[in-house]
Motif scaffolding. Structure first.
Motif, short mmCIF file in Angstrom:
data_model
loop_
_atom_site.label_atom_id
_atom_site.label_comp_id
_atom_site.label_asym_id
_atom_site.label_seq_id
_atom_site.Cartn_x
_atom_site.Cartn_y
_atom_site.Cartn_z
N TYR A 14 84.91 68.47 -7.72
CA TYR A 14 84.14 69.26 -8.59
C TYR A 14 83.87 68.93 -9.89
O TYR A 14 84.97 69.09 -10.59
CB TYR A 14 84.49 70.81 -8.20
CG TYR A 14 83.11 71.73 -8.37
CD1 TYR A 14 82.05 71.55 -7.47
CD2 TYR A 14 83.41 72.93 -9.11
CE1 TYR A 14 80.84 72.50 -7.71
CE2 TYR A 14 82.37 73.74 -9.36
CZ TYR A 14 81.07 73.51 -8.51
OH TYR A 14 80.13 74.67 -8.74
N ALA A 15 82.78 68.43 -10.49
CA ALA A 15 82.98 67.87 -11.83
C ALA A 15 81.48 68.36 -12.63
O ALA A 15 80.51 68.60 -12.05
CB ALA A 15 82.54 66.22 -11.65
N PRO A 16 81.73 68.30 -14.03
CA PRO A 16 80.70 68.81 -14.71
C PRO A 16 79.39 67.73 -14.64
O PRO A 16 79.89 66.53 -14.67
CB PRO A 16 81.08 68.85 -16.16
CG PRO A 16 82.41 67.86 -16.02
CD PRO A 16 82.97 68.06 -14.65
N GLY A 17 78.29 68.12 -14.83
CA GLY A 17 77.20 67.10 -14.84
C GLY A 17 75.87 67.95 -15.02
O GLY A 17 75.16 68.02 -14.21
N GLY A 257 87.73 74.43 -18.09
CA GLY A 257 87.02 73.36 -18.42
C GLY A 257 87.83 72.23 -17.37
O GLY A 257 88.91 72.17 -16.95
N PHE A 258 86.94 71.36 -16.89
CA PHE A 258 87.43 70.11 -16.16
C PHE A 258 88.25 69.08 -16.69
O PHE A 258 87.93 68.58 -17.63
CB PHE A 258 86.30 69.55 -15.24
CG PHE A 258 85.30 70.52 -14.47
CD1 PHE A 258 85.70 70.92 -13.15
CD2 PHE A 258 84.24 71.08 -15.11
CE1 PHE A 258 85.01 71.51 -12.27
CE2 PHE A 258 83.58 71.90 -14.36
CZ PHE A 258 83.83 72.32 -12.88
N LYS A 259 89.28 68.99 -15.91
CA LYS A 259 90.42 68.01 -16.72
C LYS A 259 90.37 66.68 -16.16
O LYS A 259 90.23 66.51 -14.73
CB LYS A 259 91.72 68.88 -16.62
CG LYS A 259 91.87 70.14 -16.90
CD LYS A 259 91.40 70.42 -18.52
CE LYS A 259 92.15 69.63 -19.33
NZ LYS A 259 91.74 70.22 -20.79
N ASP A 260 90.60 65.78 -16.97
CA ASP A 260 90.81 64.22 -16.44
C ASP A 260 92.04 63.75 -16.56
O ASP A 260 92.81 62.70 -16.22
CB ASP A 260 89.84 63.38 -17.10
CG ASP A 260 90.17 63.18 -18.48
OD1 ASP A 260 91.08 63.68 -19.15
OD2 ASP A 260 89.09 62.23 -19.23
N GLU A 261 93.06 64.54 -17.17
CA GLU A 261 94.45 64.31 -17.37
C GLU A 261 95.41 63.94 -16.18
O GLU A 261 95.22 64.54 -15.06
CB GLU A 261 95.54 65.28 -18.23
CG GLU A 261 95.00 65.45 -19.72
CD GLU A 261 93.88 66.40 -19.69
OE1 GLU A 261 93.54 66.83 -21.10
OE2 GLU A 261 93.11 66.76 -18.99
N ILE A 262 96.18 62.91 -16.15
CA ILE A 262 97.12 62.57 -15.04
C ILE A 262 98.52 62.64 -15.78
O ILE A 262 98.77 61.91 -16.85
CB ILE A 262 96.84 61.11 -14.60
CG1 ILE A 262 95.40 60.91 -14.24
CG2 ILE A 262 97.96 60.74 -13.30
CD1 ILE A 262 95.08 59.43 -13.57
N ALA A 282 86.45 63.61 -15.09
CA ALA A 282 87.05 65.03 -15.27
C ALA A 282 86.62 65.53 -13.99
O ALA A 282 85.32 65.95 -13.88
CB ALA A 282 86.91 65.76 -16.24
N ARG A 283 87.47 66.28 -12.98
CA ARG A 283 87.10 67.32 -12.02
C ARG A 283 88.33 68.00 -11.28
O ARG A 283 89.59 67.77 -11.86
CB ARG A 283 86.48 66.38 -11.15
CG ARG A 283 87.43 65.35 -10.39
CD ARG A 283 86.45 64.16 -9.65
NE ARG A 283 87.30 63.44 -8.88
CZ ARG A 283 87.78 62.04 -9.37
NH1 ARG A 283 87.74 62.04 -10.63
NH2 ARG A 283 88.62 61.28 -8.26
#
Length: 297
Positions: A14-17, A257-262, A282-283
């Motif tokens: 699920y991602a922002p857009g 907030g959607f995160k892209d961290e690994i 980010a999702r």
């Protein structure tokens, strides 16, 4: 050794857009290195709160929101789009997936955050295609558990019953039957990411009910309560979780907030996670899959 490292994949989410949207993205990383994720291909439909399992060759994703029972698969060593596999016994999402080399299991889930919460455990034969078959039941119905496995045991930890739970259940993957009590997490948790190798299982992040960084661990072959391992770099829930025999990796999530961290850890030590890189987008609510996780020995 044959591929130059264990490949980890993060599917759906699920991602922002503008307004948040379900996505069909599949990313991959080499778990034994570090760096940003790379595009692998796409699911054959968009999917949020999917969950996955895998053999050494094939990755499988089952269930998603909007509510579906669709199961789809792809070949981990290549790149490309997912292909239809079959259907779960009950269309649902927020379930936990785990596997050994032969069988994939999907446990728990719901059709609506305020609706029915299932104790269903389904199984598939990963090397074939077709609909999932009844395996047994969890000790209690719940959604958003963390799931992990060794070559013999599968574990589901935490989740929502609808109250937030600290329950850890286990099953023997090669048999059929209901789950039994394993022990308890260090606190109640929902939306956590489970991963591990053949010896140790880790449960990281989630909501308790606020987002946390904590990582717990268990020794899969024993019974007992989880023990503190360390912390993720960012507090978040609904992460994707995957592993090699030596490393555990969590990707994405919601913080808010959607995160892209690994993030990654060394499985057989204890300590805090370290930055690995970033997802392509980010999702949260994404499935974590690998060709070297604990269920594969």
């Amino acid at each position: 050794e044959q591929t130059g490292g264990t490949r980890g994949l993060f599917a759906g989410g699920y991602a922002p857009g503008g307004s948040p949207s379900k996505v069909d993205i599949i990313d991959y990383v080499n778990i034994d290195s570090t760096g940003n994720a790379v595009d692998f291909g796409n699911l054959n439909s968009t999917g949020y709160t999917t969950n996955g399992c895998s053999s050494r060759t094939r990755g499988v994703v089952g269930g998603a929101h909007p509510v579906t029972g669709a199961i789809q698969y792809f070949t981990i060593s290549s790149t490309g789009n997912a292909i239809a596999f079959g259907n779960l016994s009950q269309a649902r999402y927020y379930l936990g997936g785990l596997s050994d080399q032969t069988r994939g299991l999907f446990g728990g889930g719901t059709t609506n955050p305020a609706g029915t919460i299932y104790d269903i455990i389904d199984y598939i034969t990963i090397a074939s295609t077709g609909d999932a078959i009844d395996f047994g039941n969890l000790t209690t119905g719940r959604s958003r558990p963390g799931a992990l496995s060794s070559p013999t045991r599968g574990i589901w930890a935490g989740g929502q019953t609808p109250s937030i739970s600290d329950i850890i259940d286990f099953i023997t993957i090669s048999t059929l039957g209901n789950a039994a009590d394993f022990g308890n997490l260090s606190s109640t948790i929902v939306g956590t990411g489970g991963l591990g190798n053949s010896i140790r299982g880790l449960i990281g992040g989630g909501g308790s009910p606020s987002n946390i960084t904590r990582i717990d661990y268990v020794t899969i072959s024993t019974l007992g309560d989880a023990v503190d391992f360390g912390d993720l770099t960012v507090a978040r829930n609904n992460t994707g979780a995957t592993s090699s025999p030596t490393r555990g990796v969590w990707g994405g999530g919601y913080a808010p907030g959607f995160k892209d961290e690994i993030d990654y850890v060394q499985l057989m030590t204890t300590g805090n996670a370290v930055d690995f890189g970033n997802l392509t987008e980010a999702r949260d609510g994404l499935a974590g899959i690998s060709n070297g996780h604990g269920g594969l020995g």
